[in-house]
Design an enzyme around this catalytic site. Sequence first.
Site, PDB file in Angstrom:
ATOM      1  N   ASP A 161     -90.499  16.133  50.407  1.00 30.97           N
ATOM      2  CA  ASP A 161     -89.251  15.802  49.521  1.00 30.97           C
ATOM      3  C   ASP A 161     -88.270  15.990  50.652  1.00 30.97           C
ATOM      4  O   ASP A 161     -88.553  16.197  51.746  1.00 30.97           O
ATOM      5  CB  ASP A 161     -88.227  16.260  48.137  1.00 30.97           C
ATOM      6  CG  ASP A 161     -87.066  15.957  48.137  1.00 30.97           C
ATOM      7  OD1 ASP A 161     -87.117  15.093  47.765  1.00 30.97           O
ATOM      8  OD2 ASP A 161     -86.457  16.840  47.559  1.00 30.97           O
TER       9      ASP A 161
ATOM     10  N   ASP B  62     -87.714  20.749  45.954  1.00 34.44           N
ATOM     11  CA  ASP B  62     -86.185  21.802  45.897  1.00 34.44           C
ATOM     12  C   ASP B  62     -86.263  21.302  44.792  1.00 34.44           C
ATOM     13  O   ASP B  62     -84.890  22.201  43.790  1.00 34.44           O
ATOM     14  CB  ASP B  62     -85.513  21.097  46.243  1.00 34.44           C
ATOM     15  CG  ASP B  62     -84.771  20.158  46.470  1.00 34.44           C
ATOM     16  OD1 ASP B  62     -85.368  19.110  46.377  1.00 34.44           O
ATOM     17  OD2 ASP B  62     -82.838  20.290  46.606  1.00 34.44           O
TER      18      ASP B  62
ATOM     19  N   ASP C 105     -84.327  14.632  49.871  1.00 35.75           N
ATOM     20  CA  ASP C 105     -82.842  16.174  50.062  1.00 35.75           C
ATOM     21  C   ASP C 105     -82.457  17.615  49.171  1.00 35.75           C
ATOM     22  O   ASP C 105     -83.675  17.373  48.070  1.00 35.75           O
ATOM     23  CB  ASP C 105     -81.975  15.357  48.492  1.00 35.75           C
ATOM     24  CG  ASP C 105     -81.857  14.063  49.135  1.00 35.75           C
ATOM     25  OD1 ASP C 105     -81.522  13.512  50.771  1.00 35.75           O
ATOM     26  OD2 ASP C 105     -81.396  12.813  48.576  1.00 35.75           O
TER      27      ASP C 105
ATOM     28  N   GLY D 274     -83.930  14.634  42.467  1.00 35.03           N
ATOM     29  CA  GLY D 274     -84.935  14.107  41.948  1.00 35.03           C
ATOM     30  C   GLY D 274     -84.962  13.141  41.652  1.00 35.03           C
ATOM     31  O   GLY D 274     -86.097  12.694  41.491  1.00 35.03           O
TER      32      GLY D 274
ATOM     33  N   SER E  68     -84.645   9.439  47.061  1.00 34.96           N
ATOM     34  CA  SER E  68     -83.346   8.084  46.932  1.00 34.96           C
ATOM     35  C   SER E  68     -83.466   6.564  47.927  1.00 34.96           C
ATOM     36  O   SER E  68     -84.392   6.450  48.674  1.00 34.96           O
ATOM     37  CB  SER E  68     -82.052   8.878  48.323  1.00 34.96           C
ATOM     38  OG  SER E  68     -81.547   8.267  48.832  1.00 34.96           O
TER      39      SER E  68
ATOM     40  N   ASN F 285     -81.554   5.956  49.414  1.00 36.54           N
ATOM     41  CA  ASN F 285     -80.518   5.982  51.099  1.00 36.54           C
ATOM     42  C   ASN F 285     -81.703   6.985  51.770  1.00 36.54           C
ATOM     43  O   ASN F 285     -81.306   7.053  52.996  1.00 36.54           O
ATOM     44  CB  ASN F 285     -79.625   7.209  50.374  1.00 36.54           C
ATOM     45  CG  ASN F 285     -78.210   6.091  50.438  1.00 36.54           C
ATOM     46  OD1 ASN F 285     -78.044   4.986  50.227  1.00 36.54           O
ATOM     47  ND2 ASN F 285     -77.933   6.673  48.442  1.00 36.54           N
TER      48      ASN F 285
ATOM     49  N   ARG G 107     -80.343   7.724  40.936  1.00 33.71           N
ATOM     50  CA  ARG G 107     -79.362   7.120  40.879  1.00 33.71           C
ATOM     51  C   ARG G 107     -78.420   6.676  39.565  1.00 33.71           C
ATOM     52  O   ARG G 107     -78.108   7.856  38.617  1.00 33.71           O
ATOM     53  CB  ARG G 107     -78.836   6.485  41.554  1.00 33.71           C
ATOM     54  CG  ARG G 107     -77.230   6.138  42.165  1.00 33.71           C
ATOM     55  CD  ARG G 107     -76.488   5.070  42.554  1.00 33.71           C
ATOM     56  NE  ARG G 107     -77.652   5.612  43.945  1.00 33.71           N
ATOM     57  CZ  ARG G 107     -77.942   4.610  44.915  1.00 33.71           C
ATOM     58  NH1 ARG G 107     -76.423   2.986  44.582  1.00 33.71           N
ATOM     59  NH2 ARG G 107     -78.408   4.301  45.694  1.00 33.71           N
TER      60      ARG G 107
HETATM   61  C1  BG6 Z   1     -82.783  12.511  45.353  1.00 38.63           C
HETATM   62  C2  BG6 Z   1     -82.125  13.140  44.717  1.00 38.63           C
HETATM   63  O1  BG6 Z   1     -83.315  12.546  46.472  1.00 38.63           O
HETATM   64  O2  BG6 Z   1     -82.637  11.108  45.426  1.00 38.63           O
HETATM   65  C3  BG6 Z   1     -81.221  12.915  43.367  1.00 38.63           C
HETATM   66  O3  BG6 Z   1     -82.590  15.053  44.920  1.00 38.63           O
HETATM   67  C4  BG6 Z   1     -81.038  11.907  43.660  1.00 38.63           C
HETATM   68  O4  BG6 Z   1     -80.426  13.982  43.414  1.00 38.63           O
HETATM   69  C5  BG6 Z   1     -81.650  10.902  43.925  1.00 38.63           C
HETATM   70  O5  BG6 Z   1     -79.837  11.097  42.315  1.00 38.63           O
HETATM   71  C6  BG6 Z   1     -81.269   9.440  44.263  1.00 38.63           C
HETATM   72  O6  BG6 Z   1     -80.854   9.235  45.231  1.00 38.63           O
HETATM   73  P1  BG6 Z   1     -80.179   7.720  45.566  1.00 38.63           P
HETATM   74  O7  BG6 Z   1     -79.351   7.943  47.220  1.00 38.63           O
HETATM   75  O8  BG6 Z   1     -80.555   6.522  45.760  1.00 38.63           O
HETATM   76  O9  BG6 Z   1     -78.778   7.514  44.968  1.00 38.63           O
HETATM   77 MG    MG Z   2     -84.804  17.263  46.963  1.00 39.67          MG
END
Ligand code: BG6
Ligand code: MG
Length: 230
Positions: A23, A184, A25, A60, A130, A132, A63
């Site tokens: 993972d 995590d 983040d 995890g 994510s 991002n 969004r």
């Molecule tokens: C995960 C995070 O990796 O990505 C979450 O643990 C987050 O907290 C999720 O909401 C989505 O991320 P993003 O950057 O697409 O908003």
């Molecule tokens: Mg994580």
Amino acid sequence: MKKFEIEVKLTVDLTLIKACIFDLDGVIVDTARYHFLAWKRLANELGIEFTETDNERLKGVSRIRSMEILMEIGGIALSEHDKEKLANKKNAWFVDYVERMMPEEIFPGVTALIHQLREQGIKVGLASSSKNAKTVIQLLHIQNEFEVVVDGNMITHSKPDPEIFLLAAKKLNVAPKDCLVFEDAEAGVEAALAAGMWCVGIGSPQQLSKAHKVVARTSDFAVKMLADFT
Ligand code: BG6
Ligand code: MG
């Protein structure tokens, strides 16, 4: 050094693990902190009290699901349009935080661990909910550390659904039962187990009690521990 080499060779011979899937983040880099800060800022604007304990539920998951959990915590209802608008606002803050991030913010010892795994012939992938994730790994200059990257743009169902890990395993060409996931988030541990994979939790043993093993930090994991997953 010779002893270390023999030990690692034996470990790799004794393990079933053929791929490690990380993972992002909270496992590779402390971006989980930035997600928390951005959600807390939004919660404050909405007059919702939001603690680090509440934040565990958002880790995890996607969004939009995070936005829905925040609404549940605050006991508020919003239209689909407002929900999306506010989730985008949080994302803009998150992106602003990560754009100032430095490669030094990668957790210590994590790239060394990835290198040691790859030297032992273990495949290494990244699976992050994510959207991002690719931007983050590029900003940190670690995009070439992973043979495969699966992110939130490539899946329909976010963790705790196993889709993201199954897709990563497929792209790595490794059977799920031979994969070890580093996570995590409670939702991430559940996703790994639902995928039929092994899982190392990064964080608190209480929070991540379903994982096969829990270490406080990613760098506390050593290659020789692969032998524990047989
Ligand atoms: C995960 C995070 O990796 O990505 C979450 O643990 C987050 O907290 C999720 O909401 C989505 O991320 P993003 O950057 O697409 O908003
Ligand atoms: Mg994580």
